[in-house]
Design a protein around this motif. Sequence first.
Motif, PDB file in Angstrom:
ATOM      1  N   ILE A 137       1.054  -1.127  -0.059  1.00 59.21           N
ATOM      2  CA  ILE A 137      -0.056   0.002  -0.276  1.00 59.21           C
ATOM      3  C   ILE A 137       0.826   1.134  -0.018  1.00 59.21           C
ATOM      4  CG2 ILE A 137      -1.838  -1.124   1.120  1.00 59.21           C
ATOM      5  CD1 ILE A 137      -1.062   0.343   3.906  1.00 59.21           C
ATOM      6  N   ASN A 138       2.142   1.185   0.174  1.00 57.97           N
ATOM      7  CA  ASN A 138       3.135   2.233   0.025  1.00 57.97           C
ATOM      8  C   ASN A 138       4.087   2.258  -1.041  1.00 57.97           C
ATOM      9  OD1 ASN A 138       2.268   3.058   2.603  1.00 57.97           O
ATOM     10  ND2 ASN A 138       3.408   1.695   3.604  1.00 57.97           N
ATOM     11  N   LYS A 139       4.456   3.539  -1.321  1.00 57.93           N
ATOM     12  CA  LYS A 139       5.448   3.656  -2.412  1.00 57.93           C
ATOM     13  C   LYS A 139       6.882   3.771  -1.821  1.00 57.93           C
ATOM     14  CE  LYS A 139       2.000   6.617  -4.626  1.00 57.93           C
ATOM     15  NZ  LYS A 139       1.666   8.091  -4.806  1.00 57.93           N
ATOM     16  N   ASP A 140       8.034   3.381  -2.712  1.00 63.81           N
ATOM     17  CA  ASP A 140       9.289   3.143  -2.179  1.00 63.81           C
ATOM     18  C   ASP A 140      10.202   3.735  -3.141  1.00 63.81           C
ATOM     19  OD1 ASP A 140      11.017   2.841  -0.146  1.00 63.81           O
ATOM     20  OD2 ASP A 140      10.599   0.632  -0.001  1.00 63.81           O
ATOM     21  N   GLN A 141      11.501   3.959  -2.650  1.00 61.88           N
ATOM     22  CA  GLN A 141      12.628   4.341  -3.675  1.00 61.88           C
ATOM     23  C   GLN A 141      13.821   3.265  -3.499  1.00 61.88           C
ATOM     24  OE1 GLN A 141      13.727   8.159  -3.156  1.00 61.88           O
ATOM     25  NE2 GLN A 141      11.889   9.188  -2.670  1.00 61.88           N
ATOM     26  N   VAL A 142      14.418   2.929  -4.518  1.00 62.07           N
ATOM     27  CA  VAL A 142      15.547   1.970  -4.293  1.00 62.07           C
ATOM     28  C   VAL A 142      16.536   2.739  -4.898  1.00 62.07           C
ATOM     29  CG1 VAL A 142      16.587  -0.216  -4.818  1.00 62.07           C
ATOM     30  CG2 VAL A 142      13.988   0.190  -4.435  1.00 62.07           C
ATOM     31  N   LEU A 143      18.024   2.704  -4.388  1.00 64.89           N
ATOM     32  CA  LEU A 143      19.170   3.231  -5.038  1.00 64.89           C
ATOM     33  C   LEU A 143      19.995   1.864  -5.432  1.00 64.89           C
ATOM     34  CD1 LEU A 143      20.800   5.739  -5.813  1.00 64.89           C
ATOM     35  CD2 LEU A 143      21.836   5.234  -3.750  1.00 64.89           C
ATOM     36  N   LEU A 144      20.186   1.752  -6.756  1.00 69.20           N
ATOM     37  CA  LEU A 144      20.747   0.268  -7.311  1.00 69.20           C
ATOM     38  C   LEU A 144      22.449   0.694  -7.032  1.00 69.20           C
ATOM     39  CD1 LEU A 144      18.636  -0.532 -10.320  1.00 69.20           C
ATOM     40  CD2 LEU A 144      18.442  -1.018  -7.916  1.00 69.20           C
ATOM     41  N   ALA A 145      23.116  -0.303  -7.417  1.00 68.66           N
ATOM     42  CA  ALA A 145      24.588  -0.226  -7.190  1.00 68.66           C
ATOM     43  C   ALA A 145      25.342   0.836  -7.999  1.00 68.66           C
ATOM     44  CB  ALA A 145      25.139  -1.509  -7.289  1.00 68.66           C
ATOM     45  N   ASP A 146      24.611   0.846  -9.004  1.00 70.40           N
ATOM     46  CA  ASP A 146      25.376   1.647 -10.276  1.00 70.40           C
ATOM     47  C   ASP A 146      25.002   3.166 -10.053  1.00 70.40           C
ATOM     48  OD1 ASP A 146      22.461   1.386 -10.782  1.00 70.40           O
ATOM     49  OD2 ASP A 146      23.048   1.564 -13.127  1.00 70.40           O
ATOM     50  N   GLY A 147      24.103   3.686  -9.070  1.00 71.96           N
ATOM     51  CA  GLY A 147      23.740   4.800  -8.982  1.00 71.96           C
ATOM     52  C   GLY A 147      22.382   5.307  -9.415  1.00 71.96           C
TER      53      GLY A 147
ATOM     54  N   TYR B 151      11.836   4.569  -8.438  1.00 72.87           N
ATOM     55  CA  TYR B 151      10.658   5.008  -7.543  1.00 72.87           C
ATOM     56  C   TYR B 151       9.657   4.115  -8.042  1.00 72.87           C
ATOM     57  CZ  TYR B 151      13.133   9.322  -7.152  1.00 72.87           C
ATOM     58  OH  TYR B 151      14.471  10.440  -7.046  1.00 72.87           O
ATOM     59  N   LEU B 152       9.251   3.104  -6.793  1.00 71.33           N
ATOM     60  CA  LEU B 152       8.199   2.215  -6.960  1.00 71.33           C
ATOM     61  C   LEU B 152       6.966   2.558  -6.537  1.00 71.33           C
ATOM     62  CD1 LEU B 152       9.931  -1.454  -5.626  1.00 71.33           C
ATOM     63  CD2 LEU B 152       9.084  -0.839  -8.248  1.00 71.33           C
ATOM     64  N   ASN B 153       6.002   2.255  -7.381  1.00 67.37           N
ATOM     65  CA  ASN B 153       4.568   2.721  -7.044  1.00 67.37           C
ATOM     66  C   ASN B 153       4.071   1.563  -6.147  1.00 67.37           C
ATOM     67  OD1 ASN B 153       1.995   3.756  -7.032  1.00 67.37           O
ATOM     68  ND2 ASN B 153       1.671   3.785  -9.287  1.00 67.37           N
ATOM     69  N   GLU B 154       2.658   1.859  -5.613  1.00 72.27           N
ATOM     70  CA  GLU B 154       2.278   0.700  -4.866  1.00 72.27           C
ATOM     71  C   GLU B 154       2.051  -0.588  -5.683  1.00 72.27           C
ATOM     72  OE1 GLU B 154      -1.370   2.456  -4.119  1.00 72.27           O
ATOM     73  OE2 GLU B 154      -0.795   4.094  -2.670  1.00 72.27           O
TER      74      GLU B 154
ATOM     75  N   PHE C 242      12.426   5.260 -13.509  1.00 72.58           N
ATOM     76  CA  PHE C 242      13.603   5.016 -13.439  1.00 72.58           C
ATOM     77  C   PHE C 242      14.374   6.386 -13.867  1.00 72.58           C
ATOM     78  CE2 PHE C 242      11.753   0.896 -14.045  1.00 72.58           C
ATOM     79  CZ  PHE C 242      12.490   0.198 -13.299  1.00 72.58           C
ATOM     80  N   GLN C 243      15.373   6.801 -13.090  1.00 75.43           N
ATOM     81  CA  GLN C 243      16.480   7.623 -13.374  1.00 75.43           C
ATOM     82  C   GLN C 243      17.594   6.976 -13.575  1.00 75.43           C
ATOM     83  OE1 GLN C 243      15.816  10.488 -10.188  1.00 75.43           O
ATOM     84  NE2 GLN C 243      14.820  11.802 -11.852  1.00 75.43           N
ATOM     85  N   VAL C 244      17.894   6.388 -14.700  1.00 75.09           N
ATOM     86  CA  VAL C 244      19.157   5.688 -14.910  1.00 75.09           C
ATOM     87  C   VAL C 244      20.564   6.129 -15.166  1.00 75.09           C
ATOM     88  CG1 VAL C 244      20.077   3.909 -16.405  1.00 75.09           C
ATOM     89  CG2 VAL C 244      17.718   3.737 -16.092  1.00 75.09           C
ATOM     90  N   LYS C 245      21.507   5.755 -14.206  1.00 75.17           N
ATOM     91  CA  LYS C 245      22.653   6.412 -14.415  1.00 75.17           C
ATOM     92  C   LYS C 245      23.315   6.078 -15.774  1.00 75.17           C
ATOM     93  CE  LYS C 245      26.347   8.286 -12.007  1.00 75.17           C
ATOM     94  NZ  LYS C 245      26.076   9.579 -11.238  1.00 75.17           N
ATOM     95  N   SER C 246      23.956   6.976 -16.450  1.00 68.25           N
ATOM     96  CA  SER C 246      24.356   6.885 -17.643  1.00 68.25           C
ATOM     97  C   SER C 246      25.861   5.928 -17.594  1.00 68.25           C
ATOM     98  CB  SER C 246      24.745   8.268 -18.477  1.00 68.25           C
ATOM     99  OG  SER C 246      25.464   8.202 -19.394  1.00 68.25           O
ATOM    100  N   ASP C 247      25.646   5.136 -18.433  1.00 69.23           N
ATOM    101  CA  ASP C 247      27.014   4.197 -18.597  1.00 69.23           C
ATOM    102  C   ASP C 247      27.050   3.570 -20.234  1.00 69.23           C
ATOM    103  OD1 ASP C 247      29.163   2.514 -18.669  1.00 69.23           O
ATOM    104  OD2 ASP C 247      28.714   1.619 -16.730  1.00 69.23           O
ATOM    105  N   PRO C 248      27.460   4.393 -21.165  1.00 66.64           N
ATOM    106  CA  PRO C 248      27.254   3.865 -22.367  1.00 66.64           C
ATOM    107  C   PRO C 248      27.886   2.708 -22.791  1.00 66.64           C
ATOM    108  CG  PRO C 248      28.223   6.062 -22.505  1.00 66.64           C
ATOM    109  CD  PRO C 248      28.201   5.497 -21.097  1.00 66.64           C
ATOM    110  N   SER C 249      28.697   1.990 -21.842  1.00 66.64           N
ATOM    111  CA  SER C 249      29.540   0.583 -22.167  1.00 66.64           C
ATOM    112  C   SER C 249      28.772  -0.374 -21.433  1.00 66.64           C
ATOM    113  CB  SER C 249      30.918   0.639 -21.343  1.00 66.64           C
ATOM    114  OG  SER C 249      30.809   0.768 -20.056  1.00 66.64           O
TER     115      SER C 249
ATOM    116  N   LYS D 200       4.177   9.520  -8.684  1.00 66.41           N
ATOM    117  CA  LYS D 200       5.527   9.718  -7.985  1.00 66.41           C
ATOM    118  C   LYS D 200       5.617  11.303  -7.649  1.00 66.41           C
ATOM    119  CE  LYS D 200      10.218  10.483  -9.706  1.00 66.41           C
ATOM    120  NZ  LYS D 200      10.150  11.716  -9.809  1.00 66.41           N
ATOM    121  N   THR D 201       4.984  12.197  -8.564  1.00 69.47           N
ATOM    122  CA  THR D 201       5.344  13.811  -8.122  1.00 69.47           C
ATOM    123  C   THR D 201       4.222  14.185  -7.344  1.00 69.47           C
ATOM    124  OG1 THR D 201       3.763  14.316 -10.054  1.00 69.47           O
ATOM    125  CG2 THR D 201       6.309  14.012 -10.586  1.00 69.47           C
ATOM    126  N   GLY D 202       3.024  13.511  -7.269  1.00 69.98           N
ATOM    127  CA  GLY D 202       1.943  14.268  -6.365  1.00 69.98           C
ATOM    128  C   GLY D 202       1.107  15.264  -7.040  1.00 69.98           C
ATOM    129  N   ILE D 203       1.475  15.426  -8.457  1.00 75.09           N
ATOM    130  CA  ILE D 203       0.821  16.769  -9.071  1.00 75.09           C
ATOM    131  C   ILE D 203      -0.130  15.930 -10.166  1.00 75.09           C
ATOM    132  CG2 ILE D 203       1.372  18.602 -10.582  1.00 75.09           C
ATOM    133  CD1 ILE D 203       4.134  18.949  -9.331  1.00 75.09           C
TER     134      ILE D 203
END
Length: 325
Positions: free
Chosen positions: A122-132, A136-139, A164-171, A249-252
């Motif tokens: 019933i809640n939303k959550d955030q996860v920071l992955l190892a690559d940065g 943001y997870l919805n319910e 997803f806000q994906v950390k850039s890594d072209p390789s 996510k934004t509440g707007i």
Amino acid sequence: MNKNKQHIDEQILLSILNQKASEQDAETFEKWMASHPENKAVFDKMRKIWEKSSEIEVFDKIDVAADWKLVKSKSGASVKSRKLKVFMRYAASIVLLMGLSFVLLYQTTPGFGKLAQQKTEINKDQVLLADGTQVYLNERSRLVYPNQFGSKKRNVKLEGEAYFQVKSDPSKPFIITSGNAIIEVLGTAFNVRNDEYGRTIVTVQSGKVSLTDQKTKKVVYLTKGEKGILHDSNLTESENDEPNFDAWKTGILRFNKTPIPVVFKYIEDYYGVKITNRCERIDTLTFNSIFDNDDIKDVISELELHLNVKTVKRGKHLIVSERNN
């Protein structure tokens, strides 16, 4: 037990997996595979586990011949008993199966070894992955991801909805498996949603994303302001016509000449309520406003004022009707 289901020596299976089978063993194996449909399914599972085990370094350090030689030396030169050989054969099989089971758990079970997971109800959550990368997870969503990414790809699995806000890594491409869709990026911001109709919807806010159907291998490329939809192997792309795709996510919530039925749908989704409209007059009207993390009471008050209606709230149910002046 099915009488047609033949037994096969475990050593033959091991020789097949090791690709060291003799012609006779290979022939025995083929007969066993053809004797019962279940045999093929069992062996396919064993093969998958075996292939996974090759990725674990500790298995490369096992010297079977040396270990057996050590057992014989400690047991005396007369260790030739048939019973002992049978015992050792089955003991080795048990150890192997236990090892392969451990590998399977390590490789595929979130929270056990290399994989982790984040699950919401019933809640939303955030996860920071190892690559940065920030997720943001919805319910009612689930993200499965490795504690550390490999050297070539960044693979995760999503059920539900996430931004997803994906950390850039072209390789090292970032790859999301969601339903029947594969989403691949290098670095960007986008939303992925599996809806109640079985669709996977990808909406891009910045950068470039590829959306692929796992079954047909069809692919579309999406850029900022575009969305792709995969449904029953039908893959489409278009401009994003949903200004509130990331409202969770934004509440707007943004409304600009938005038809009232659409307004009600967004409010239902965001606030988790059910709206029953008993005022047909307002179905043809539009609505202009912005709600920025507003309480639902304030939303109801503005709707009543703008539409000249009254609203009765009963738990999670809103009933809209004509106002009696």
